[in-house]
Design an enzyme around this catalytic site. Structure first.
Site, mmCIF file in Angstrom:
data_model
loop_
_atom_site.group_PDB
_atom_site.id
_atom_site.type_symbol
_atom_site.label_atom_id
_atom_site.label_comp_id
_atom_site.label_asym_id
_atom_site.label_seq_id
_atom_site.Cartn_x
_atom_site.Cartn_y
_atom_site.Cartn_z
ATOM 1 N NE ARG A 1 -37.096 19.738 23.854
ATOM 2 C CZ ARG A 1 -38.326 20.090 24.213
ATOM 3 N NH1 ARG A 1 -38.763 19.815 25.426
ATOM 4 N NH2 ARG A 1 -39.125 20.706 23.371
ATOM 5 N N GLY B 1 -5.597 5.670 10.439
ATOM 6 C CA GLY B 1 -5.571 4.214 10.521
ATOM 7 C C GLY B 1 -6.976 3.663 10.619
ATOM 8 C CG ASN C 1 -3.931 0.486 -4.262
ATOM 9 O OD1 ASN C 1 -5.056 0.000 -4.109
ATOM 10 N ND2 ASN C 1 -3.110 0.690 -3.251
ATOM 11 C CG HIS D 1 -32.187 18.222 22.886
ATOM 12 N ND1 HIS D 1 -31.382 19.324 22.686
ATOM 13 C CD2 HIS D 1 -33.448 18.635 22.615
ATOM 14 C CE1 HIS D 1 -32.126 20.342 22.291
ATOM 15 N NE2 HIS D 1 -33.373 19.966 22.252
ATOM 16 C CB SER E 1 -0.914 0.017 1.224
ATOM 17 O OG SER E 1 -1.727 -1.129 1.255
ATOM 18 C CD GLU F 1 -24.712 14.237 13.042
ATOM 19 O OE1 GLU F 1 -24.431 13.465 12.086
ATOM 20 O OE2 GLU F 1 -25.837 14.746 13.179
#
Lengths: 621, 621
Positions: free
Chosen positions: B464, B115, B177, B406, B32, B357
């Protein structure tokens, strides 16, 4: 049938009912319902094939509200279809009502819980995969998505997988109403943007005005007739459509409409449209896979060494041979998790999900909607990627099985990015979960077999390294059980391990024994539920407990054990050995030593507890 | 400078060193590394501006290996640049070496740990955002990605945000690759597929042969000169390039090359190329935002009611006014988390991350690379979406602040999809974490101010509902502290709550007092680190403890308290009140009652403990 007038009327009714339900509740998302009302009116009146009297009918279409906050629209559809009464509609969001703030399977027509955005489409991909490759039935999966949730990467995993799998039984309806919770979305009404992106991935796309029933009708017809690829209806809509006080205006997300009566008047009052939803044709039976008559689990010789991850793959293949309902998914690491053993033997029921753990979890949830028994595997560390999906799978009352391999520091050289050290905490803190952590190959095989019929979120943690086979292949292991591996009348301390630390505990007990300290050793392979009786007995007998885990100190084995004793009549002293410093690279043995969870550390802890009892108390079991 | 021959030679050296390092280690991912060696050779020799002697130089470029497993290539680059010795190169993956299996900031030139695939690019977006909008310096962010990781949705969040923010200071180098860990990727060498998708999102794209240094040179030049949009170099490469035994062959992922000497000979032996990496020009200073001299936190009147989420927003705005290094991110819910208070006041330092997120967490990590102090907010439930990013942020030694609003069943009608009931467990089980859960507005404000200078992963859980203001705005709250809210010499039981349950505990103590049972009440606002001394004293004084939490029973407040006592000299009896059944919709008060975590449930538990002590023991504090 193209009855534009009645569809328009139904659309208005869906709006009115969305307003009525949310106003009765004093909260909810009427404006997000109103943008998609015409889309859903045409769907319900003409395209959906669904037997509300038989929600488990395998031929039913599936409708998933990926934008779960539009729940009043879904419930208004149910009322129009005669599935719920007007009284029940008005129970929306009240204590005890099945009509929750966001849809859940408390309602029999809801396949899965939504409300965490970006999940409905990936789950829909799972249902569609089940339709194509497992059930082999022509039911269609309809997914209504919002536009805000198109910012979630998980949606794009789903778009890509749907195209890669040629899911022409899936239609996504994109409700592009421009407004998110706090303002405009990234792309507003730039429908072409989504069109380009979806076309680039290989979807068939249709851009329409989402309030023009003729365009909606034509688009759905085109979507249904599209072959070889999934179709997306990209609809320009208006949030709060039909009520001028809120239409296309910011600041009205997630709020009941202030003057509901005026809004209903503006929408033309309350029509009373009832829809006879088309039932599926019920042609053919779901596909069933051939199996051989009996389960022949792999058997490993005591004293040999084998990795529990390898036993997982071997057992899964055996299970798959005996049971046609078992299906397997893996996230491009099947040669490490050993799901490849199943994949090679049973390619028809193996799903390569590539490096897309969220889509993998969602696909498993989608498949279990249709009664299949999914086992999904990846490195335990990477299941943290899908934690929201697993949390929501519990809310869906889903029955899925998850295997996390390469747990803990004992993986060795790869380093902390690949080490799950929080997975026990994460999975324990999921409603409906079972958490299993076997120490040897035979135990793993037996637990894998039991997993198939367990409900809820079932997690199995496996180990990279080969570990000694310590159990006979004929032993049985119950969920919620444990194994006492060392036990004498003179036990002065109890060592509780699971997985790789069981072997360290055994070594430690041997060394302690040479010092004249008798140590009980418990293999706590079922971390949740936990074997209270055996732990309480050990506490009563030895008064001191050492827990050892290849995991951070929080939320794992040690705290599971502590929770047994907190409320007991007597509390033993519990010393928790766990990984406390951030590891680097090292050999597996070095890692266990450096983390102070190896045999030497256990011996030290036992000596520190200093509870050597020269003569054994009588044990009362 | 276009010295093709020396670049080719450097590329071969990077391959050779990747092989040498992984062969010395006996593991790693040389193949790699080899696919990207020519790309990185040209980058190092001509395009990267970096002062290895001064890794904190604000003008340095940033190079992030999103494909972290190609670490031997990164380390080979460091050797070529003279940053590490050949001896250190060969320490790769050994105990104590800074050259871990996957890159971490144990090395001063590594910004963040990678990783876990799919994270480097989103983090790079964060660094690039800091460059554009915060530092306002012309440094460039280079991200090397794999192709397998392009299946992660988080990568597409990053591609979208980079384009949306016009990040022309970001260049992504896609190393296509073709081969993943266990076989071909979804799209193999279909470079056009990625090109289409990226163009559709608004990126400038350049397709090249990733082993042709002239093409690489031209592509990087084009990328650097692209204005107004980010650029992607989509490179067709060969995994294991240069060594016939492994080149473009499946089955060699993550393995040292068997005959390293032969491979090195095939690559032309060991060249000894040293590169003088260009240093940045050091023009200009990082931008600094104007602030007013002193911190003026909001003040709330005792006896009034305010939501801790509102206090979060108010305090954040105050903090932002006083400190120019504080920056805020939110996931399209700023009107719920109240990050909008900061956003309106300080738009320059506010980042709207939409419903993404993972990208939000990654951007926060990227910004703290440059020393900014990010606070990122969303519903606590939806932080589960970014759990892998938070886990990895800890490995990155990142200092980020996360607010989850919340939390718990007390949100009421919205139902379980929106309720965080596992967040305390999840965040406690993150290395380097601090977990705070304030009960009133003044306490929240003080804790928010302290968060800015805390290291590690700092989590604040807000509520909340409006809750009574019980503290003076002049009280101070230490991290690791607690508050004893009720205390007498006759205390017979201790109630430990945090956040919303503190108010239930106070009500319960009042009712118990009417029965003649004195109850100590502890506000455990710092769940991690935990105030051991106060808890141990309470245990010694009262012998019985009730913990109350708006959270599942696993891994939260109750288990945090149990962990204090496990190893203590004496163990009190601890009864854990927590949410056990899956909630539906109901009012906040109904939810607390149904979950048995309200005052009535606490009173019942206290009575059940039946430890009424008629006269007080003397307290020894």
């Amino acid at each position: 049938m193209t009855d534009y007038a009645s569809w328009r009327s139904l659309g208005q009714q869906l709006r009115v009912d969305s307003i009525r339900a949310s106003s009765a509740a004093g909260s909810g998302h009427p404006t997000s319902a109103m943008s998609a009302a015409d889309l859903m009116a045409v769907l319900l009146a003409k395209y959906l094939h669904y037997d509300f009297a038989a929600p488990k009918n395998p031929h039913n279409d599936h409708l998933i509200f990926s934008k779960g906050h539009a729940s009043p629209l879904l419930y208004a559809m149910y009322r129009a279809a005669g599935a719920i009464s007007d009284d029940e509609l008005l129970s929306y969001r009240k204590r005890g009502s099945r009509l929750e703030g966001h849809p859940t399977p408390a309602l029999p027509w809801v396949d899965v819980a939504t409300g965490s955005l970006g999940q409905g489409l990936p789950i829909g991909v799972g249902v569609a995969l089940a339709g194509k490759r497992l059930d082999r039935l022509p039911y269609r999966v309809w997914v209504l998505t919002g536009d805000s949730e198109l910012a979630e990467g998980s949606m794009w995993e789903a778009f890509e997988h749907a195209s890669h799998e040629d899911l022409d039984n899936l239609t996504a309806v994109l409700d592009i109403n421009r407004l998110g919770q706090r303002g405009e979305t990234m792309h507003g009404w730039d429908l072409d943007y989504f069109d380009r992106r979806l076309k680039a991935i290989g979807w068939h796309t249709i851009e329409i005005d989402g309030h023009d029933v003729a365009q909606i009708d034509a688009a759905f017809a085109e979507g249904v007739s599209t072959k070889g690829k999934p179709a997306a209806v990209i609809a320009r809509t208006i949030k709060g459509k039909g009520v001028a006080a809120v239409a296309d205006k910011n600041g009205f997300h997630g709020k009941a409409i202030e003057d509901a009566d005026a809004a209903i008047r503006e929408l033309g009052g309350r029509p009373d449209v009832s829809i006879v939803v088309a039932k599926p044709t019920n042609d053919g039976a779901p596909h069933r896979f051939e199996t051989r008559p009996s389960l022949e689990l792999p058997r490993y010789d005591r004293g040999a060494k084998e990795a529990t991850r390898k036993a997982y793959g071997d057992a899964l293949a055996a299970l798959g041979a005996a049971r046609g309902d078992v299906v397997v998914l893996d996230g491009e690491v099947s040669n490490s998790t050993y799901a490849e053993v199943f994949a090679k033997q049973t390619p028809d029921r193996y799903f390569e999900m590539y490096i897309a753990e969220q889509q993998m979890a969602a696909a498993a949830v989608g498949m279990q909607v249709r009664g299949w028994k999914p086992f999904a595997s990846s490195f335990a560390a990477f299941w943290s990627r899908a934690y929201d999906f697993i949390r929501m799978a519990a809310v869906s009352r889903a029955n899925i099985r998850i295997c996390g391999s390469h747990a803990g520091v004992s993986i060795g050289e790869d380093g902390p990015s690949q080490m799950a050290l929080e997975d026990l905490a994460a999975f324990r803190a999921v409603w409906s979960s079972t958490v299993l952590y076997p120490s040897d190959a035979n135990q793993t095989a037996k637990l894998v077999a039991r997993m198939a019929d367990l409900d809820g979120i079932v997690y199995l943690r496996t180990t990279r390294e080969k570990t000694p086979v310590i159990y006979s292949p004929d032993e049985e292991f119950l969920i919620g059980g444990s194994r006492v591996l060392r036990r004498t009348a003179a036990d002065a301390v109890t060592i509780v391990g699971a997985g790789i630390t069981v072997h360290e505990a055994l070594k430690a007990a041997d060394r302690l024994s040479e010092d004249g300290i008798a140590a009980r050793v418990i293999d706590l392979f079922s971390v949740k539920p936990i074997d209270r009786a055996t732990l309480l007995e050990a506490a009563a007998d030895t008064g001191a407990i050492i827990t050892v885990e290849d995991h951070w100190p929080e939320g794992g084995l040690g705290e599971a054990v502590l929770s047994v004793f907190g409320d007991a009549d007597e509390q033993p002293r519990v010393m928790k050995l766990a990984v406390r410093a951030l590891p680097g690279s090292a050999t597996p043995a070095q890692q266990l030593a450096d983390a102070r969870i190896d045999a030497a550390a256990i011996v030290d802890a036992a000596r520190a507890l200093a509870v050597y009892r020269p003569s054994g108390a009588s044990l009362t079991r």
